[in-house]
Enzyme design. Structure first.
Site, PDB file in Angstrom:
ATOM      1  NE  ARG A   1      11.054  -2.170   2.890  1.00 13.82           N
ATOM      2  CZ  ARG A   1      10.877  -1.207   3.800  1.00 13.82           C
ATOM      3  NH1 ARG A   1       9.720  -1.079   4.408  1.00 13.82           N
ATOM      4  NH2 ARG A   1      11.842  -0.363   4.080  1.00 13.82           N
TER       5      ARG A   1
ATOM      6  CG  HIS B   1       5.854   2.436   2.133  1.00  4.33           C
ATOM      7  ND1 HIS B   1       6.738   1.595   1.513  1.00  4.33           N
ATOM      8  CD2 HIS B   1       6.278   2.507   3.425  1.00  4.33           C
ATOM      9  CE1 HIS B   1       7.649   1.172   2.384  1.00  4.33           C
ATOM     10  NE2 HIS B   1       7.385   1.720   3.561  1.00  4.33           N
TER      11      HIS B   1
ATOM     12  CD  GLU C   1       5.984   0.236  -1.449  1.00  4.27           C
ATOM     13  OE1 GLU C   1       6.592   1.267  -1.094  1.00  4.27           O
ATOM     14  OE2 GLU C   1       5.665  -0.660  -0.669  1.00  4.27           O
TER      15      GLU C   1
ATOM     16  CB  THR D   1       2.705  -2.132   8.417  1.00  6.22           C
ATOM     17  OG1 THR D   1       2.980  -3.033   9.489  1.00  6.22           O
ATOM     18  CG2 THR D   1       1.246  -1.711   8.450  1.00  6.22           C
TER      19      THR D   1
ATOM     20  N   GLY E   1       9.997  -8.703  16.052  1.00  2.91           N
ATOM     21  CA  GLY E   1      10.991  -7.639  16.249  1.00  2.91           C
ATOM     22  C   GLY E   1      10.307  -6.452  16.916  1.00  2.91           C
TER      23      GLY E   1
HETATM   24  C1  GLV Z   1       9.836   2.357   6.020  1.00  4.16           C
HETATM   25  O1  GLV Z   1       9.299   1.491   5.418  1.00  4.16           O
HETATM   26  C2  GLV Z   1      11.191   2.347   6.434  1.00  4.16           C
HETATM   27  O2  GLV Z   1      11.922   1.390   6.132  1.00  4.16           O
HETATM   28  O3  GLV Z   1      11.605   3.332   7.053  1.00  4.16           O
END
Ligand code: GLV
Length: 333
Positions: free
Chosen positions: A245, A292, A273, A243, A167
């Site tokens: 989920r 995050h 988290e 980076t 993506g």
């Molecule tokens: C960050 O993880 C977002 O979804 O904006």
């Protein structure tokens, strides 16, 4: 005597907005001018508080830390929109929102480059052992002379990098790692041809890559996509970066693999988290941990807030949200 009130004499009722996280003063002041604002700025908003305060609001402005459940949506039919300052909407029960024709706003596109930069930062940190070496220096262990095998890492230019999810963020990472001279292999749920990327089966990606970078959204189909079996396919010394989920990786299996010292990792996201204070990840040297921060640059956060506010205002005006995560709510016309 009955006093006649003309339309312009009615007090103007401002729409009510519940904000579930602290916002910069300028953004908050601008919202306060237009709306009757309630704000929760004392850390994660407890479920009970959200449930109570949602009853007296027309819209919610939130982010990833606020879980918007089907119960909350169903018991508040007065809600006109929920606007999240995030691209991901896995904290919101999207099926319930769509069933209730409730438009959900999110903030796509503007965080792609920041997140891709962080993926690269984690790749370099993990492959060149930057955090481990920094700790080594700070803790006063740097006493020996320069030797040829001191803190050896691996090169991006010599690496085969496997991108899971082609993506926008995956593609931005492809662009960056190609500039480093890496070979790129990729996998996407629906196959996508990308110049300079050789598509491979997911298991082959794990077996061939020196670095795997995860960029696929959280969804039931991607839950634990990175399973114990796939981690076991990774080469000794290979690195996994996440980076996207936390739920995409089976974190317990990752902890086992990291504890054996066979692979390294760079993580920005976790199954839970904030990361639990007793997470075994905290004791491991071969993993770089970030809280995050994929989108955490001043310019990107500003752009996200602007999109989220534009969504909020449109939703309260009864207009289509400019960045709607469930555009199907408008399908009926
Ligand atoms: C960050 O993880 C977002 O979804 O904006």
């Amino acid at each position: 005597m009955v006093k006649i009130l003309y339309r312009w004499q009615f007090p103007v009722m401002k729409s009510r907005v519940l904000i579930t996280l602290p916002l910069p003063t300028a953004a908050l002041d601008a919202l306060k001018q237009q709306f009757d604002v309630q704000i929760w700025d004392q850390g994660p908003m407890p479920k009970l508080q959200i449930a109570q305060r949602a009853k007296t609001t027309d819209a919610i402005l939130c982010s990833l830390g606020t879980s918007i459940t089907s119960d909350l949506i169903r018991s508040n039919p007065q809600l006109r929109t929920i606007s999240s300052i995030s691209v991901g909407v896995d904290h919101i029960d999207m099926a319930a929102a769509t069933a209730a024709s409730l438009p959900i706003g999110h903030t796509p596109d503007v965080l792609v480059d920041s997140t891709a930069d962080l993926a690269l930062a984690l790749m370099l940190a993990a492959t060149r052992r930057i955090v481990e070496a920094d700790r080594f220096v700070r803790e006063g262990h740097w006493s020996a002379d320069w030797t040829t095998d001191f803190f050896l890492g691996t090169d991006l230019s010599r690496a085969t990098i496997g991108i899971v999810g082609l993506g926008p963020t995956g593609l931005a990472v492809v662009k960056r790692v190609r500039a480093f001279g890496a070979k790129v292999i990729g996998w996407n749920r629906t196959e996508r041809e990308v110049p300079g990327v050789r598509n491979v089966a997911l298991d082959d990606l794990f077996a061939e890559a020196d670095i795997v970078s995860v960029h696929t959204a959280a969804a039931p189909e991607t839950h634990h996509l990175v399973s114990a079996n796939r981690l076991a396919l990774m080469k000794p010394g290979a690195v996994i970066i996440n980076t996207a989920r936390g739920s995409v990786i089976d974190e317990s299996a990752l902890i086992v693999a990291l504890s054996k010292g066979k692979i390294r990792a760079g993580l920005d996201v976790y199954e839970q988290e904030p990361l639990a204070k007793d997470s075994p990840l905290l004791a491991l040297d071969n993993v770089v941990l970030m809280p995050h921060l994929g989108s955490a640059t001043a310019a990107t956060r500003q752009a996200m807030m602007e999109r989220a506010c534009a969504n909020l205002i449109a939703g309260l005006d009864g207009k289509p949200l400019p960045w709607c995560a469930n555009p199907e709510v408008y399908a009926g016309g």
